[in-house]
Design a protein around this motif. Structure first.
Motif, PDB file in Angstrom:
ATOM      1  N   ASP A   1     -91.697 -58.963  48.966  1.00 28.46           N
ATOM      2  CA  ASP A   1     -92.579 -59.801  49.775  1.00 28.46           C
ATOM      3  C   ASP A   1     -93.365 -60.802  48.935  1.00 28.46           C
ATOM      4  O   ASP A   1     -93.479 -61.980  49.285  1.00 28.46           O
ATOM      5  N   PHE A   2     -93.913 -60.359  47.826  1.00 29.52           N
ATOM      6  CA  PHE A   2     -94.736 -61.216  46.968  1.00 29.52           C
ATOM      7  C   PHE A   2     -93.936 -62.427  46.481  1.00 29.52           C
ATOM      8  O   PHE A   2     -94.393 -63.572  46.566  1.00 29.52           O
ATOM      9  N   TYR A   3     -92.721 -62.176  45.997  1.00 27.54           N
ATOM     10  CA  TYR A   3     -91.895 -63.262  45.464  1.00 27.54           C
ATOM     11  C   TYR A   3     -91.372 -64.154  46.581  1.00 27.54           C
ATOM     12  O   TYR A   3     -91.191 -65.369  46.396  1.00 27.54           O
ATOM     13  N   TRP A   4     -91.115 -63.573  47.738  1.00 24.29           N
ATOM     14  CA  TRP A   4     -90.666 -64.338  48.889  1.00 24.29           C
ATOM     15  C   TRP A   4     -91.736 -65.345  49.302  1.00 24.29           C
ATOM     16  O   TRP A   4     -91.441 -66.516  49.578  1.00 24.29           O
ATOM     17  N   LYS A   5     -93.003 -64.938  49.307  1.00 26.39           N
ATOM     18  CA  LYS A   5     -94.086 -65.840  49.675  1.00 26.39           C
ATOM     19  C   LYS A   5     -94.246 -66.955  48.629  1.00 26.39           C
ATOM     20  O   LYS A   5     -94.492 -68.121  48.978  1.00 26.39           O
ATOM     21  N   LEU A   6     -94.091 -66.615  47.362  1.00 24.38           N
ATOM     22  CA  LEU A   6     -94.152 -67.640  46.322  1.00 24.38           C
ATOM     23  C   LEU A   6     -93.024 -68.647  46.493  1.00 24.38           C
ATOM     24  O   LEU A   6     -93.217 -69.857  46.319  1.00 24.38           O
ATOM     25  N   PHE A   7     -91.844 -68.155  46.827  1.00 18.29           N
ATOM     26  CA  PHE A   7     -90.697 -69.049  47.023  1.00 18.29           C
ATOM     27  C   PHE A   7     -90.967 -70.023  48.167  1.00 18.29           C
ATOM     28  O   PHE A   7     -90.712 -71.230  48.049  1.00 18.29           O
ATOM     29  N   ILE A   8     -91.496 -69.499  49.275  1.00 15.84           N
ATOM     30  CA  ILE A   8     -91.817 -70.358  50.422  1.00 15.84           C
ATOM     31  C   ILE A   8     -92.812 -71.446  50.010  1.00 15.84           C
ATOM     32  O   ILE A   8     -92.674 -72.620  50.377  1.00 15.84           O
ATOM     33  N   ALA A   9     -93.824 -71.046  49.236  1.00 18.72           N
ATOM     34  CA  ALA A   9     -94.886 -71.979  48.864  1.00 18.72           C
ATOM     35  C   ALA A   9     -94.418 -73.041  47.879  1.00 18.72           C
ATOM     36  O   ALA A   9     -94.952 -74.153  47.861  1.00 18.72           O
TER      37      ALA A   9
ATOM     38  N   ALA B   1     -92.988 -78.674  47.282  1.00 22.44           N
ATOM     39  CA  ALA B   1     -93.172 -79.471  46.073  1.00 22.44           C
ATOM     40  C   ALA B   1     -91.859 -79.639  45.320  1.00 22.44           C
ATOM     41  O   ALA B   1     -91.594 -80.700  44.739  1.00 22.44           O
ATOM     42  N   GLY B   2     -91.013 -78.610  45.338  1.00 19.77           N
ATOM     43  CA  GLY B   2     -89.723 -78.700  44.671  1.00 19.77           C
ATOM     44  C   GLY B   2     -88.846 -79.773  45.280  1.00 19.77           C
ATOM     45  O   GLY B   2     -88.213 -80.571  44.569  1.00 19.77           O
ATOM     46  N   VAL B   3     -88.809 -79.828  46.607  1.00 15.40           N
ATOM     47  CA  VAL B   3     -87.989 -80.826  47.306  1.00 15.40           C
ATOM     48  C   VAL B   3     -88.514 -82.235  47.046  1.00 15.40           C
ATOM     49  O   VAL B   3     -87.751 -83.146  46.683  1.00 15.40           O
ATOM     50  N   LEU B   4     -89.830 -82.428  47.209  1.00 16.08           N
ATOM     51  CA  LEU B   4     -90.402 -83.755  46.993  1.00 16.08           C
ATOM     52  C   LEU B   4     -90.296 -84.184  45.535  1.00 16.08           C
ATOM     53  O   LEU B   4     -90.116 -85.369  45.241  1.00 16.08           O
ATOM     54  N   GLY B   5     -90.403 -83.214  44.616  1.00 19.93           N
ATOM     55  CA  GLY B   5     -90.279 -83.528  43.200  1.00 19.93           C
ATOM     56  C   GLY B   5     -88.899 -84.058  42.848  1.00 19.93           C
ATOM     57  O   GLY B   5     -88.753 -84.998  42.052  1.00 19.93           O
TER      58      GLY B   5
ATOM     59  N   ILE C   1    -100.072 -73.659  52.110  1.00 19.39           N
ATOM     60  CA  ILE C   1    -100.555 -73.879  50.746  1.00 19.39           C
ATOM     61  C   ILE C   1     -99.526 -74.684  49.963  1.00 19.39           C
ATOM     62  O   ILE C   1     -99.878 -75.562  49.157  1.00 19.39           O
ATOM     63  N   GLY C   2     -98.242 -74.418  50.207  1.00 20.54           N
ATOM     64  CA  GLY C   2     -97.180 -75.163  49.538  1.00 20.54           C
ATOM     65  C   GLY C   2     -97.218 -76.639  49.874  1.00 20.54           C
ATOM     66  O   GLY C   2     -97.000 -77.494  48.995  1.00 20.54           O
ATOM     67  N   PHE C   3     -97.516 -76.976  51.120  1.00 18.94           N
ATOM     68  CA  PHE C   3     -97.621 -78.392  51.493  1.00 18.94           C
ATOM     69  C   PHE C   3     -98.845 -79.035  50.854  1.00 18.94           C
ATOM     70  O   PHE C   3     -98.807 -80.202  50.440  1.00 18.94           O
ATOM     71  N   PHE C   4     -99.932 -78.296  50.765  1.00 19.09           N
ATOM     72  CA  PHE C   4    -101.123 -78.815  50.079  1.00 19.09           C
ATOM     73  C   PHE C   4    -100.805 -79.097  48.610  1.00 19.09           C
ATOM     74  O   PHE C   4    -101.304 -80.068  48.034  1.00 19.09           O
TER      75      PHE C   4
ATOM     76  N   LEU D   1     -98.960 -69.036  42.217  1.00 19.92           N
ATOM     77  CA  LEU D   1     -98.058 -70.120  42.603  1.00 19.92           C
ATOM     78  C   LEU D   1     -97.782 -71.058  41.436  1.00 19.92           C
ATOM     79  O   LEU D   1     -96.719 -71.690  41.374  1.00 19.92           O
ATOM     80  N   ALA D   2     -98.712 -71.120  40.494  1.00 21.12           N
ATOM     81  CA  ALA D   2     -98.515 -71.977  39.329  1.00 21.12           C
ATOM     82  C   ALA D   2     -97.317 -71.531  38.496  1.00 21.12           C
ATOM     83  O   ALA D   2     -96.640 -72.353  37.878  1.00 21.12           O
ATOM     84  N   VAL D   3     -97.041 -70.234  38.497  1.00 19.71           N
ATOM     85  CA  VAL D   3     -95.976 -69.715  37.631  1.00 19.71           C
ATOM     86  C   VAL D   3     -94.608 -70.301  37.993  1.00 19.71           C
ATOM     87  O   VAL D   3     -93.961 -70.934  37.147  1.00 19.71           O
ATOM     88  N   PRO D   4     -94.111 -70.141  39.235  1.00 19.73           N
ATOM     89  CA  PRO D   4     -92.810 -70.735  39.537  1.00 19.73           C
ATOM     90  C   PRO D   4     -92.837 -72.259  39.560  1.00 19.73           C
ATOM     91  O   PRO D   4     -91.867 -72.910  39.166  1.00 19.73           O
ATOM     92  N   THR D   5     -93.956 -72.840  40.022  1.00 16.29           N
ATOM     93  CA  THR D   5     -94.041 -74.299  40.120  1.00 16.29           C
ATOM     94  C   THR D   5     -93.975 -74.948  38.742  1.00 16.29           C
ATOM     95  O   THR D   5     -93.171 -75.858  38.490  1.00 16.29           O
ATOM     96  N   MET D   6     -94.813 -74.468  37.831  1.00 15.64           N
ATOM     97  CA  MET D   6     -94.874 -75.066  36.499  1.00 15.64           C
ATOM     98  C   MET D   6     -93.669 -74.683  35.656  1.00 15.64           C
ATOM     99  O   MET D   6     -93.189 -75.468  34.831  1.00 15.64           O
ATOM    100  N   ALA D   7     -93.159 -73.480  35.864  1.00 11.56           N
ATOM    101  CA  ALA D   7     -91.958 -73.077  35.134  1.00 11.56           C
ATOM    102  C   ALA D   7     -90.778 -73.962  35.519  1.00 11.56           C
ATOM    103  O   ALA D   7     -89.981 -74.373  34.661  1.00 11.56           O
ATOM    104  N   ALA D   8     -90.673 -74.271  36.812  1.00 16.73           N
ATOM    105  CA  ALA D   8     -89.592 -75.141  37.274  1.00 16.73           C
ATOM    106  C   ALA D   8     -89.743 -76.547  36.706  1.00 16.73           C
ATOM    107  O   ALA D   8     -88.760 -77.154  36.241  1.00 16.73           O
TER     108      ALA D   8
END
Length: 294
Positions: A100-108, A112-116, A168-171, A207-214
């Motif tokens: 569940d925890f990782y699933w929510k991070l993925f959603i969030a 940003a991944g798509v727009l990036g 939060i992901g859209f923000f 959320l910074a972990v997957p976002t910044m790692a990517a």
């Protein structure tokens, strides 16, 4: 870039990455003040050293970051005679619950991944504009002054639902504009879903972990795939290692300070800080002391 310049920028990254003041904006300002030329390596350096910063989150919150939910136990007799689709749905529910925890991070992280990927070049061009950073520091600072008033009614249920994660992901997408601050955008996004300050900040860290790692991984990939850039990377590998280590250590200190300060005092101090720095930078730009191109 000298080792001293790398250390200074890494200190700035570690101090500001998880504070609502814009780490990218501060690194651009630091780069401009030090007179560091915006070479492809310097641009990559400011992204890649985020690896060090995100490792600080993993270390400080490792028990929560690597915790899996217990598997949901279903009565076997209840699924007897069910069709393939129904059994598949039950299996999916068990899987999503466990991770569940990782699933929510993925959603969030998806928005940003798509727009990036779509607007990557435009975002890179903004990273050199000090005026954009200055204006957004001031605008974000004004928002910070009123955040505690706007979102002062957290609800009892502080768990992260997929709806909260997506919002939060859209923000977070707003933070693609240099000077906005990824931390500020995601914390405000969390509080808009009626999370309290502490829980909104902590989910922002996660959320910074997957976002910044990517982002750092993609920048590293771009460097490696080009022979000339790969050679440049190899020549400066020591600088990158030093930068990541410094960012890691400083970020640990900054996170501990931020959570305590935020819980006690809220966002106003950060708002005034952003406004002062932004206005000062605009004055320096108008006087010609600082160039608008980092």
């Amino acid at each position: 870039m000298s080792i001293l310049e790398a250390i200074i920028i890494a200190v700035v990254e570690g101090l500001t990455e998880f504070l609502p003041v814009s780490s990218t904006g501060h690194m651009i300002i630091t780069q401009a003040l030090l007179g560091i030329e915006s070479t492809p390596f310097v641009k990559a350096f400011t992204v890649i050293i985020q690896f060090g910063a995100i490792l600080s989150v993993v270390l400080l919150y490792w028990k929560r970051f690597f915790r899996l939910n217990p598997v949901i136990i279903f009565d076997k007799s209840a699924v007897t005679g069910m069709g393939f689709v129904q059994k598949g749905w039950i299996f999916l529910k068990r899987f999503l619950h466990k991770f569940d925890f990782y699933w929510k991070l993925f959603i969030a992280v998806v928005p940003a991944g798509v727009l990036g990927l779509i607007f990557g070049d435009q975002i890179d061009s903004l990273l050199e504009n000090v005026l954009v950073v200055s204006v957004m520091l001031v605008a974000g600072g004004i928002v910070m002054l009123f955040v505690d008033t706007w979102f002062n009614r957290p609800v009892e249920n502080q768990s992260i639902s997929w709806q909260r994660a997506l919002k939060i992901g859209f923000f977070q997408c707003i933070a693609m504009i240099p000077g906005v601050s990824r931390s500020m955008a995601t914390i405000v996004g969390g509080m808009s879903t009626r999370l309290d300050r502490k829980n909104a900040a902590e989910f922002s860290f996660f959320l910074a972990v997957p976002t910044m790692a990517a982002a750092a991984g993609y920048k590293l990939y771009q460097l490696i795939k080009d022979p000339a850039s790969a050679a440049m990377l190899q020549e400066n590998i020591g600088v990158l290692i030093i930068g990541n280590v410094v960012a890691f250590v400083v970020a640990i200190i900054a996170i501990r300070f931020f959570i305590d300060f935020l819980t006690r005092h809220g966002f106003k101090a950060f708002g005034w800080y952003r406004i002062i720095v932004g206005v000062l930078l605009i004055v320096l730009l108008l006087s010609g002391t600082v160039s608008n191109v980092a």
